[in-house]
Design a protein around this motif. Sequence first.
Motif, PDB file in Angstrom:
ATOM      1  N   ALA A 303       0.858  -1.191   0.000  1.00 51.15           N
ATOM      2  CA  ALA A 303       0.000   0.000   0.000  1.00 51.15           C
ATOM      3  C   ALA A 303       0.891   1.237   0.000  1.00 51.15           C
ATOM      4  O   ALA A 303       2.089   1.150   0.274  1.00 51.15           O
ATOM      5  CB  ALA A 303      -0.904  -0.001   1.226  1.00 51.15           C
ATOM      6  N   TRP A 319      -4.998   5.850  -3.470  1.00 48.66           N
ATOM      7  CA  TRP A 319      -4.463   6.241  -2.166  1.00 48.66           C
ATOM      8  C   TRP A 319      -4.319   7.753  -2.048  1.00 48.66           C
ATOM      9  O   TRP A 319      -3.859   8.251  -1.012  1.00 48.66           O
ATOM     10  CB  TRP A 319      -3.120   5.558  -1.910  1.00 48.66           C
ATOM     11  CG  TRP A 319      -3.233   4.086  -1.738  1.00 48.66           C
ATOM     12  CD1 TRP A 319      -2.911   3.113  -2.634  1.00 48.66           C
ATOM     13  CD2 TRP A 319      -3.739   3.398  -0.587  1.00 48.66           C
ATOM     14  NE1 TRP A 319      -3.164   1.879  -2.125  1.00 48.66           N
ATOM     15  CE2 TRP A 319      -3.682   2.009  -0.861  1.00 48.66           C
ATOM     16  CE3 TRP A 319      -4.238   3.809   0.648  1.00 48.66           C
ATOM     17  CZ2 TRP A 319      -4.108   1.048   0.048  1.00 48.66           C
ATOM     18  CZ3 TRP A 319      -4.651   2.840   1.553  1.00 48.66           C
ATOM     19  CH2 TRP A 319      -4.587   1.490   1.254  1.00 48.66           C
ATOM     20  N   ASN A 335      -7.573   1.900   6.532  1.00 53.40           N
ATOM     21  CA  ASN A 335      -7.657   1.795   5.069  1.00 53.40           C
ATOM     22  C   ASN A 335      -6.809   0.640   4.547  1.00 53.40           C
ATOM     23  O   ASN A 335      -7.209  -0.061   3.608  1.00 53.40           O
ATOM     24  CB  ASN A 335      -7.202   3.110   4.426  1.00 53.40           C
ATOM     25  CG  ASN A 335      -8.139   4.266   4.717  1.00 53.40           C
ATOM     26  OD1 ASN A 335      -9.282   4.061   5.118  1.00 53.40           O
ATOM     27  ND2 ASN A 335      -7.657   5.483   4.537  1.00 53.40           N
ATOM     28  N   VAL A 336      -5.631   0.444   5.145  1.00 50.45           N
ATOM     29  CA  VAL A 336      -4.763  -0.654   4.714  1.00 50.45           C
ATOM     30  C   VAL A 336      -5.414  -1.999   5.023  1.00 50.45           C
ATOM     31  O   VAL A 336      -5.361  -2.932   4.224  1.00 50.45           O
ATOM     32  CB  VAL A 336      -3.379  -0.552   5.392  1.00 50.45           C
ATOM     33  CG1 VAL A 336      -2.518  -1.761   5.062  1.00 50.45           C
ATOM     34  CG2 VAL A 336      -2.658   0.726   4.954  1.00 50.45           C
ATOM     35  N   ALA A 339      -8.171  -2.681   2.386  1.00 48.99           N
ATOM     36  CA  ALA A 339      -7.813  -2.580   0.964  1.00 48.99           C
ATOM     37  C   ALA A 339      -7.886  -3.931   0.261  1.00 48.99           C
ATOM     38  O   ALA A 339      -7.740  -4.986   0.885  1.00 48.99           O
ATOM     39  CB  ALA A 339      -6.412  -1.990   0.825  1.00 48.99           C
ATOM     40  N   TYR A 541      -5.272  -1.926  -3.345  1.00 49.39           N
ATOM     41  CA  TYR A 541      -6.113  -0.871  -3.926  1.00 49.39           C
ATOM     42  C   TYR A 541      -7.092  -0.389  -2.865  1.00 49.39           C
ATOM     43  O   TYR A 541      -7.836  -1.187  -2.279  1.00 49.39           O
ATOM     44  CB  TYR A 541      -6.873  -1.415  -5.137  1.00 49.39           C
ATOM     45  CG  TYR A 541      -7.657  -0.376  -5.891  1.00 49.39           C
ATOM     46  CD1 TYR A 541      -7.112   0.265  -7.006  1.00 49.39           C
ATOM     47  CD2 TYR A 541      -8.945  -0.018  -5.500  1.00 49.39           C
ATOM     48  CE1 TYR A 541      -7.832   1.226  -7.699  1.00 49.39           C
ATOM     49  CE2 TYR A 541      -9.658   0.947  -6.183  1.00 49.39           C
ATOM     50  CZ  TYR A 541      -9.101   1.562  -7.281  1.00 49.39           C
ATOM     51  OH  TYR A 541      -9.817   2.511  -7.968  1.00 49.39           O
ATOM     52  N   HIS A 542      -7.093   0.909  -2.631  1.00 45.91           N
ATOM     53  CA  HIS A 542      -7.991   1.465  -1.603  1.00 45.91           C
ATOM     54  C   HIS A 542      -9.373   1.678  -2.212  1.00 45.91           C
ATOM     55  O   HIS A 542      -9.649   2.733  -2.773  1.00 45.91           O
ATOM     56  CB  HIS A 542      -7.420   2.789  -1.068  1.00 45.91           C
ATOM     57  CG  HIS A 542      -8.278   3.406  -0.009  1.00 45.91           C
ATOM     58  ND1 HIS A 542      -8.323   4.758   0.207  1.00 45.91           N
ATOM     59  CD2 HIS A 542      -9.133   2.848   0.886  1.00 45.91           C
ATOM     60  CE1 HIS A 542      -9.164   5.014   1.183  1.00 45.91           C
ATOM     61  NE2 HIS A 542      -9.661   3.872   1.622  1.00 45.91           N
ATOM     62  N   GLU A 545     -11.679   4.907  -1.572  1.00 50.12           N
ATOM     63  CA  GLU A 545     -11.459   6.199  -2.217  1.00 50.12           C
ATOM     64  C   GLU A 545     -11.596   6.028  -3.705  1.00 50.12           C
ATOM     65  O   GLU A 545     -10.879   5.269  -4.314  1.00 50.12           O
ATOM     66  CB  GLU A 545     -10.049   6.725  -1.905  1.00 50.12           C
ATOM     67  CG  GLU A 545      -9.895   7.255  -0.495  1.00 50.12           C
ATOM     68  CD  GLU A 545     -10.573   8.589  -0.313  1.00 50.12           C
ATOM     69  OE1 GLU A 545     -10.729   9.311  -1.321  1.00 50.12           O
ATOM     70  OE2 GLU A 545     -10.973   8.902   0.810  1.00 50.12           O
TER      71      GLU A 545
END
Length: 568
Positions: A303, A319, A335-336, A339, A541-542, A545
């Motif tokens: 990430a 990100w 978020n990590v 993901a 991949y976040h 967002e």
Amino acid sequence: MEGEENSGPPSGVFADWSLAFWTLCSVILPVVITLWCSFQRSRRQVLRRDIFRQSKHDWHYTDLFGQPTYCCVCAQHILQGAFCSCCGLCVHEGCLKKADQHFLCKEIMMRSDGEPHTSMAHHWIRGNVPLCSYCVVCKQQCGTQPKLCDYRCVWCQHTVHDDCMQSSLKSEKCRFGEFRNLIIPPYYLSTINQIRKDKRTDYGKLASSYGKHWTPIIILANTRSGNNMGETLLGELKILLNPVQVFDLSKISPAKALQLCTLLPYNSARVLVCGGDGTVGWVLDAIDEMKIKGQERYIPQVAILPLGTGNDLSNTLAWGAGYAGEVPVEQILRNVMEADGIKLDRWKVQVTNKGYYNLRKQKVFTMNNYFSIGPDALMALNFHAHREKSPSLFSSRIINKAVYFFYGTKDCLVQECKDLNKKIELELDGERIDLPNLEGIIVLNIGYWGGGCRLWEGMGDEPYPLARYDDGLLEVAGVYGSFHCAQIQVKLANPVRLGQAHTVRLILKNSKMPMQVDGEPWAQGPCTVTITHKTHALMLYHSGEQTDDDASSMSEQEHTREQTDEEI
């Protein structure tokens, strides 16, 4: 009368000497005081450095605490003092030695007593609890009194009032709080150490006791990237995680830091790279070295926390375009955890110089983002030349972009890369392409280019083949000059779409042109550039967002990402 006349001059001389003496004192005394204060300050700094060097705490001295802070030793209010970036302990300068004697820092590995451990007690520290924290017993807000009060566990970050702290709570087992699935417990490392001493390799049985959701994270931060936020992030992340998981890339190489993955369960580790696209490329190269060493089973997913100037790869993987502290570190870790895993194409860029007597010297690069020749490479080349001369002037993302804008405006007037179509030949999958009157050619692997511009899509008013980062295809586009680049940046023009290909070949005939790979520029003479697929990188991949520009292409990539998740 004569006696009176003779007595006048000595008193006048005495007055003159007295005036000279006091004048000299008024000049010398401030100088002496300044020198004495300077000597004392340097002496204190030497003593402080000695204490810092010998201490088990990771002390950092500060001239001003940003919020009301109390010494954990003497309980007095402090403005100047030291804090530990691992456990959060805060002390006066004069209390440093006592703090070392009475307070333990976070243990990265439990002391082994010959038996395996599967739990540990809370590690409580009194005072200076985070703002808006709540007691785990009574659910009321902690740290509201203007004094040293209440407790915080340095592992799970739970807070407790002084009155709510009970003996049962002090001996209670710590479950590491919200980020338990990201933290490497100290007793895990001590057990691994014992297994290695016994010359056993049954890590899998040990890891199974932590559950399938345990995905320990490794932090790799470049403190020199972009806006120089790396050091602040390192401290905040050390407090939330095990300090052994947090690495400063200015002190240790990614290849050495990533060896921690080999102590973790297969395919479980996640890496958060805090830096620009160049730092991400550096880490991905180190991961490729792991593959060469036969460590494929330990390859982590990557990430990105964007601290650089362009951050195009970070933008592509959702990100963000740049981090300036607007999101709490806790949210970044969430978020990590949430993901999704994807694959990113990586490409081999081979530059073969045209030497005398058919002696050809080769340069080989690895490309994640894009390769270009022309005005954008010229801007990058000028920028890097000036940054190497005065690196201290380029510590702000805004200043860096302003310098890029200056060189872009200059090239609009000078046009140093004109008539590129007469100097270069382009082949896509072996087929020669007729070039219009261009100044630049850009070979894209990802959706974003030039600090946040979706080059291949342009204005979005024309049909074009879908561009993806995992399809084994490169997008090749041309630009008419720096002004055309600026128009594309603000969606007032479309690029010259030259095609998509698995292999790209460019032949620079008889002149010197600026080139760049992922923002690393150089001036290149006559040569042949060949770009071929190298490998895949496992990225994160976040999905939380998503920009408006991403929405149009995400539906078609969804099925591909699901297949990738199954393979990973």
